[in-house]
Design a protein around this motif. Structure first.
Motif, PDB file in Angstrom:
ATOM      1  N   LYS A  48     -14.033   2.380   8.272  1.00 13.95           N
ATOM      2  CA  LYS A  48     -12.643   2.003   8.570  1.00 13.95           C
ATOM      3  C   LYS A  48     -12.045   1.117   7.479  1.00 13.95           C
ATOM      4  CE  LYS A  48     -13.016   4.132  12.516  1.00 13.95           C
ATOM      5  NZ  LYS A  48     -12.419   5.474  12.707  1.00 13.95           N
ATOM      6  N   GLU A  52       5.867   1.328   6.275  1.00  8.00           N
ATOM      7  CA  GLU A  52       6.985   2.229   6.524  1.00  8.00           C
ATOM      8  C   GLU A  52       8.177   1.821   5.670  1.00  8.00           C
ATOM      9  OE1 GLU A  52       8.008   2.585  10.581  1.00  8.00           O
ATOM     10  OE2 GLU A  52       6.009   3.221  11.232  1.00  8.00           O
ATOM     11  N   LYS A  89     -14.220   5.529   4.540  1.00 11.49           N
ATOM     12  CA  LYS A  89     -13.517   6.093   5.703  1.00 11.49           C
ATOM     13  C   LYS A  89     -14.300   5.829   6.981  1.00 11.49           C
ATOM     14  CE  LYS A  89     -11.999  10.308   5.505  1.00 11.49           C
ATOM     15  NZ  LYS A  89     -12.011  11.747   5.194  1.00 11.49           N
ATOM     16  N   ASN A 132       0.800  -1.237   0.000  1.00  8.22           N
ATOM     17  CA  ASN A 132       0.000   0.000   0.000  1.00  8.22           C
ATOM     18  C   ASN A 132       0.828   1.281   0.000  1.00  8.22           C
ATOM     19  OD1 ASN A 132      -2.527  -1.415   0.125  1.00  8.22           O
ATOM     20  ND2 ASN A 132      -2.101  -1.800   2.285  1.00  8.22           N
ATOM     21  N   THR A 182      -9.810   1.478   5.336  1.00  6.64           N
ATOM     22  CA  THR A 182      -8.649   2.237   4.889  1.00  6.64           C
ATOM     23  C   THR A 182      -7.396   1.392   5.009  1.00  6.64           C
ATOM     24  OG1 THR A 182      -8.285   3.163   7.086  1.00  6.64           O
ATOM     25  CG2 THR A 182      -9.712   4.417   5.591  1.00  6.64           C
ATOM     26  N   THR A 208      -2.917   1.654   5.296  1.00  8.13           N
ATOM     27  CA  THR A 208      -1.790   2.513   5.656  1.00  8.13           C
ATOM     28  C   THR A 208      -0.550   2.027   4.913  1.00  8.13           C
ATOM     29  OG1 THR A 208      -2.710   2.841   7.859  1.00  8.13           O
ATOM     30  CG2 THR A 208      -0.382   3.411   7.551  1.00  8.13           C
ATOM     31  N   ALA A 209       0.161   2.952   4.344  1.00  8.40           N
ATOM     32  CA  ALA A 209       1.367   2.583   3.608  1.00  8.40           C
ATOM     33  C   ALA A 209       2.403   2.003   4.559  1.00  8.40           C
ATOM     34  CB  ALA A 209       1.945   3.807   2.892  1.00  8.40           C
TER      35      ALA A 209
END
Length: 276
Positions: free
Chosen positions: A228, A235, A225, A39, A230, A232-233
């Motif tokens: 939920k 790290e 949204k 992602n 969604t 997250t990229a």
């Protein structure tokens, strides 16, 4: 508003200091591309098609491809000199015409014209003259290193500048494929079509037209949204102190060192024969 261009417009001996502001904006919903596995956003690099190396901005030059694989390189100094030579000139209105004489296909982009310091009175004069004469002014202007044909007209209480395509930028209708020639149209069919047009005829009210796709897309995004749904990229991994090249070199050196220390098999076999 952000100033796109700053200069002056003149008609006859009247000179008007003006600023140019974009009159429209793109309201499209921008979607990013992510790597499906983690992602993380996808980035695009500028890579040379010959050596396949990533190219830095300072190593890029501009050129015109006059034939396949043949280029004329243009220096930044050449382009800057050409740009300054044209931008220093005032934009002069050279003709006045009726707006309805220009087909909408020629119009490109719309800008608001605002008077700069000391230009309010001349600005008001041009606005009044265009309004009373029911005419628009035709002028030339340099915007972003391109000479544009433009129309100066009145919009409500402001002056607007519409960039116009040159005739050679408008494709010929004769080149459009599969356009039918004049055909026999039944009178009954035409009468019904005209009746339908009459029933749907209404004053133009732009406020009643909405981008339904954009609104539906934004609603979908908000719903995801709220639920939920969604992601997250991941790290970005921090590289170890020793990079891959150094690690490979260290492994190779270690292998060579171990090989040198290891006794040769033939010598050991010879030593056993002597003891026997």
């Amino acid at each position: 508003m952000h100033t796109v261009w700053k200069g002056s417009i003149s008609f006859g001996l009247v000179n008007i200091p003006v600023k140019l502001h974009a009159a429209t904006e793109d309201r499209d919903v921008k979607l990013r591309q992510l790597h499906k596995e983690c992602n993380a956003p996808i980035s695009y690099k500028k890579v040379c098609t010959s050596c396949n190396a990533e190219v830095k901005p300072e190593d890029i030059v501009k050129a015109y491809e006059y034939t396949k694989g043949k280029f004329v390189v243009l220096d930044d100094d050449d382009l800057k000199a050409l740009k300054k030579e044209n931008e220093d000139k005032a934009v002069e209105i050279v003709d006045f015409v009726k707006l309805e004489e220009i087909d909408p296909i020629y119009f490109e982009r719309t800008y608001f014209l605002a008077p700069d310091k000391g230009g309010a009175k001349a600005y008001a004069l041009l606005r009044a003259a265009l309004g009373d004469s029911d005419k628009i002014g035709i002028a030339k202007i340099i915007i972003r290193q391109k000479e544009q044909l433009a129309a100066v007209r009145v919009y409500k209480n402001a002056l607007m500048l519409e960039t116009i395509h040159y005739p050679d930028e408008v494709r010929k209708v004769e080149d459009v494929p599969n356009v039918p020639e004049a055909e026999n149209v039944q009178k009954k069919e035409l009468d019904v079509a005209l009746m339908l047009i009459e029933q749907l005829t209404t004053p133009f009210e732009p406020e009643k037209y909405k981008d339904e796709y954009r609104e539906a897309l934004l609603e979908l995004i908000e719903a995801k949204k709220a639920g939920k749904e969604t992601v997250t990229a991941a790290e970005r991994e921090t590289p170890a102190a020793t990079n891959a090249t150094d690690l490979m070199a260290a492994l190779q050196a270690s292998l060579e060192k171990t090989t040198k220390k290891k006794p040769a098999p033939k010598k050991r076999a010879a030593a056993k024969k002597k003891k026997a």
